[in-house]
Design a protein around this motif. Structure first.
Motif, PDB file in Angstrom:
ATOM      1  N   LEU A  37       0.832  -1.198   0.000  1.00 16.77           N
ATOM      2  CA  LEU A  37       0.000   0.000   0.000  1.00 16.77           C
ATOM      3  C   LEU A  37       0.871   1.254   0.000  1.00 16.77           C
ATOM      4  O   LEU A  37       1.925   1.310   0.622  1.00 16.77           O
ATOM      5  CB  LEU A  37      -0.896   0.022   1.244  1.00 16.77           C
ATOM      6  N   SER A  38       0.392   2.280  -0.706  1.00 19.40           N
ATOM      7  CA  SER A  38       1.073   3.563  -0.691  1.00 19.40           C
ATOM      8  C   SER A  38       0.822   4.254   0.643  1.00 19.40           C
ATOM      9  O   SER A  38      -0.003   3.811   1.450  1.00 19.40           O
ATOM     10  CB  SER A  38       0.564   4.454  -1.828  1.00 19.40           C
ATOM     11  N   ASP A  67      -0.714   7.087   1.183  1.00 17.50           N
ATOM     12  CA  ASP A  67      -2.115   7.533   1.242  1.00 17.50           C
ATOM     13  C   ASP A  67      -3.053   6.360   1.510  1.00 17.50           C
ATOM     14  O   ASP A  67      -4.020   6.486   2.277  1.00 17.50           O
ATOM     15  CB  ASP A  67      -2.509   8.229  -0.068  1.00 17.50           C
ATOM     16  N   GLU A  68      -2.768   5.225   0.878  1.00 13.98           N
ATOM     17  CA  GLU A  68      -3.614   4.044   1.086  1.00 13.98           C
ATOM     18  C   GLU A  68      -3.493   3.532   2.520  1.00 13.98           C
ATOM     19  O   GLU A  68      -4.482   3.111   3.122  1.00 13.98           O
ATOM     20  CB  GLU A  68      -3.231   2.954   0.087  1.00 13.98           C
ATOM     21  N   ARG A  69      -2.275   3.582   3.064  1.00 13.48           N
ATOM     22  CA  ARG A  69      -2.091   3.172   4.460  1.00 13.48           C
ATOM     23  C   ARG A  69      -2.875   4.079   5.388  1.00 13.48           C
ATOM     24  O   ARG A  69      -3.513   3.630   6.341  1.00 13.48           O
ATOM     25  CB  ARG A  69      -0.607   3.197   4.843  1.00 13.48           C
ATOM     26  N   ARG A 121      -5.573   5.832   4.701  1.00 16.16           N
ATOM     27  CA  ARG A 121      -7.017   5.580   4.586  1.00 16.16           C
ATOM     28  C   ARG A 121      -7.409   4.317   5.327  1.00 16.16           C
ATOM     29  O   ARG A 121      -8.475   4.265   5.964  1.00 16.16           O
ATOM     30  CB  ARG A 121      -7.420   5.496   3.106  1.00 16.16           C
TER      31      ARG A 121
END
Length: 314
Positions: free
Chosen positions: A128-129, A131-133, A135
């Protein structure tokens, strides 16, 4: 032909002096990276002293993973060496991060004897990026802190529950992040943490008596620590004063302790400390286990504090 030790030398002599093969030097020569200075009367390539320096540079850059197009630009002075080094350092940083993620996933799979499905989940979580982490963790925290965003007490508690993976994490931090992210998706664990957060907020806000109270876990540690160290069993008569003190702290102390004593909660705090670089938390499971067992053994009839004890549960 010039003397091989003089200004010009053959490709064979250049190979002997650099340790490269004739084939490799011819390859670089054909691509304009190390062009010949001239030709012998028989038409063989001859190289000057600068060819030695160029080939040393080429070999070093190749060992560092720099591609031929960039090497050609460096030797042609179209790019400075520092520019190429900076670009490839950035690329290597990405590769190193990828290798760390792979190592973390494989280590976790080996340690936990994971199924293919679990391995796939861990792999996806690790990739995960940022930002994804964020979120993913926000979704977990939002579900835990539902309806409490406006409470000042909850702001600090939420911050203390938030993992912050650094830009250049160590392998153990990555492995901890993967495990914590997987744990945060557990619906039962979310319910446990939600109840725990509500209890913590009540303690901080002093909702019961208009003033702050000691936290439940510190209270249990203070009361139970000495009797546990003394070897007193939860069912012994000597445990009664401790049980009474716990009930005086909160009539619903058993329910709260059962939530706090969920092993997943302690694991979450351990993982959180690794990810955030905090000191390892003190293990509280032994004192919580003792308190829960003592309260169950000596649970008052009808749940009324101070009522006669009931026999131990089988």
């Amino acid at each position: 032909m010039n003397d091989p030790l003089g200004p010009l030398c053959s490709i064979g002599e250049l190979a002997r002096r650099t340790g490269l093969t004739v084939k490799a030097i011819r390859f670089y020569s054909d691509r304009g990276i190390v062009p010949p200075t001239g030709r012998s009367p028989a038409g063989y390539r001859l190289y000057g002293a600068d060819a030695l320096a160029r080939l040393d540079l080429v070999r070093t850059l190749r060992e560092l993973g720099v591609g031929l197009p960039d090497i050609r630009k460096v030797v042609a002075r179209e790019l400075s060496l520092s520019e190429v080094a900076a670009a490839h350092a950035d690329a290597l940083a990405v590769q190193i991060r990828t290798l760390r993620l792979r190592h973390a996933v494989l280590t976790a799979v080996a340690r936990r004897d994971s199924s293919p499905e679990e391995m796939d989940l861990m792999h996806r979580l690790a990739r995960l990026s940022e930002d994804e982490r964020r979120r993913l963790i926000d979704d977990f925290l939002d579900s835990v802190f539902t309806g409490s965003a406006g409470s000042g007490a909850f702001v600090g508690i939420r911050r203390s529950f938030t993992p912050e993976l650094p830009d250049n994490p160590e392998p153990e931090q990555i492995a901890a992040w993967v495990e914590l992210a997987e744990l945060s998706q557990d619906g039962e664990f979310r319910a446990v943490v939600r109840r725990l957060v509500e209890h913590l907020a009540a303690e901080q806000e002093g909702a019961r008596d208009g003033g702050p109270r000691p936290g439940l876990v510190p209270t249990v540690r203070e009361l139970v620590g000495p009797v546990l160290a003394a070897g007193i069993e939860p069912g012994d008569g000597a445990a009664a004063p401790v049980v009474e003190a716990l009930l005086a702290h909160d009539v619903h102390v058993l329910t709260r302790l059962e939530a706090v004593n969920d092993p997943r909660r302690e694991r979450y705090t351990e993982l959180l400390a690794v990810i955030n670089g905090w000191p390892a938390p003190e293990r509280v499971a032994p004192v919580l286990d003792w308190a829960v067992e003592a309260l169950r053994v000596r649970e008052p009839v009808g749940g009324v504090p101070g009522a006669p004890d009931v026999p131990s549960r089988p």
